[in-house]
Design an enzyme around this catalytic site. Structure first.
Site, short mmCIF file in Angstrom:
data_model
loop_
_atom_site.label_atom_id
_atom_site.label_comp_id
_atom_site.label_asym_id
_atom_site.label_seq_id
_atom_site.Cartn_x
_atom_site.Cartn_y
_atom_site.Cartn_z
N THR A 10 0.61 -0.83 0.22
CA THR A 10 0.04 -0.47 -0.19
C THR A 10 0.85 1.71 -0.10
OG1 THR A 10 -2.00 -0.97 1.05
CG2 THR A 10 -1.69 1.19 0.84
N HIS A 50 1.67 2.01 -3.39
CA HIS A 50 0.92 2.14 -4.23
C HIS A 50 0.60 3.97 -3.78
CE1 HIS A 50 -0.43 -1.22 -6.22
NE2 HIS A 50 -1.35 -1.25 -4.76
#
Length: 344
Positions: A42, A45
């Site tokens: 994450t 990202h």
């Protein structure tokens, strides 16, 4: 104002290590001095601008451990100096969703390092009710894995993972490797993993997979071969690819389960054949972040050496080199996890 060092992501792909104010705490809060913080998928990202870009600038980081530096006046179950990990999902604590341990559905939820400043900093603050003391003797590099392991604990729980059930994991990166290990721990068999990287496939086999496939065209036949022609009981998509999500439904048996785990860009969809799903009694369920009991279970499993962690703890960088750490991750395929050292 007292200050600390923090890595602020000021725009996609650019960190600035700055002096910022140490977070203030309320009476129910705890201030943690961070010792290690892992880089999550994450976080990548966010770094690349594919997720939560509207929240920049932000201090990312949510896989962390540390010691308690300060406690609020109403916190009675913790003491300064304790080594701790923390549940990063901050809900209201009172609503229907929070009481069901489905905190991400709370209307007031915030996540450390995603919705508010996180652990790529010397200090992080959060409610004391979310802080877990840790057993003596567990290395900090292992403690920083509690949050990602909690994620796979939750996914396994929601998927109904159990002994004797067959599983496919799509993606053999860090989280895929942990999914493999979780399946092995609960007695699933056989376990088949798929990844384009032959090195990641090899690492997954070392971690407990019964077979690994790096050639996409060969995956379907391999799954059928190893499951008596039925397909897998559980298929976990751990990459975040709509193409792989579509493929998952071709790999699962009649009456099987597809675990939605990998994060795709917003708005991506896949077609699902309604009549087939109804008649075959297939199922799907999403899962993303470990919370509550998942954190406790993950801490217990790691404390007792139930996960192979060597490939997750070999790479570490000081906070001042966080930009380098992020930029070099794609080339360091032998490192399943990279950790940032805050006390270096």
């Amino acid at each position: 104002m007292a200050t600390m060092k923090a890595a602020v992501l000021v725009e996609p792909r650019r960190f600035e290590v700055r002096e910022v104010g140490i977070p203030e705490i309320g009476p129910a809060d705890v201030l943690i001095r961070v010792t290690r913080a892992g880089i999550c998928g994450t976080d990548l990202h966010i770094f690349n601008g594919h997720y939560a870009a509207d929240r920049l600038p932000i201090v990312p980081g949510h896989e962390f451990c540390g010691t308690i530096a300060e406690i609020g006046a109403s916190v009675t179950h913790l003491k300064t100096g304790m080594r701790v990990v923390a549940d990063i999902n901050i809900g209201c604590g009172n609503c229907y969703w929070c009481r069901r341990n489905e905190v991400l559905n709370c209307g007031e939820v915030e996540q450390i390092g995603i919705g508010r400043d996180g652990a790529f900093a010397q200090y992080v603050a959060l409610p004391g009710r979310l802080v877990l003391p840790v057993p003596d003797g567990v290395p900090e590099a292992v403690l920083a894995l509690v949050e990602p392991v909690a994620c796979v604990v939750r996914a396994a729980r929601k998927a109904g993972a159990a002994f004797g059930r067959s599983g496919v994991v799509l993606g053999a990166g860090p989280i895929g490797n942990l999914h493999v290990q979780m399946m092995r721990l609960v007695g699933m068999a056989p376990i088949i993993v798929a990844d384009l990287s032959s090195e990641r496939c090899r690492m997954a086999v070392e971690a407990g997979a019964d077979a690994a496939v790096s050639e996409p065209a060969a995956l379907g036949s391999k799954v059928l071969e190893m499951t008596g022609g039925r397909g897998a009981d559980i298929v976990v998509e751990s990459v975040g690819s709509s193409k792989l999500y579509r493929q998952a439904f071709d790999l699962v048996r009649k009456g099987g389960h597809v675990a939605f785990f990998g994060i795709t860009p917003p708005g991506e969809t896949i077609p699902i054949e309604i009549l087939k799903t109804v008649l075959e009694e297939n199922s799907l369920k999403g899962s993303v972040a470990g919370m509550g009991e998942d954190m406790h279970d993950a801490l217990t499993l790691l404390s007792h050496g139930r996960f192979r962690t060597a490939a997750f703890t070999a790479a570490h960088y000081p906070l001042e080199r966080i930009q380098e750490a992020f930029e070099t991750i794609p080339a360091r395929t032998g490192h399943l996890k990279t950790q940032i050292l805050l006390d270096a």
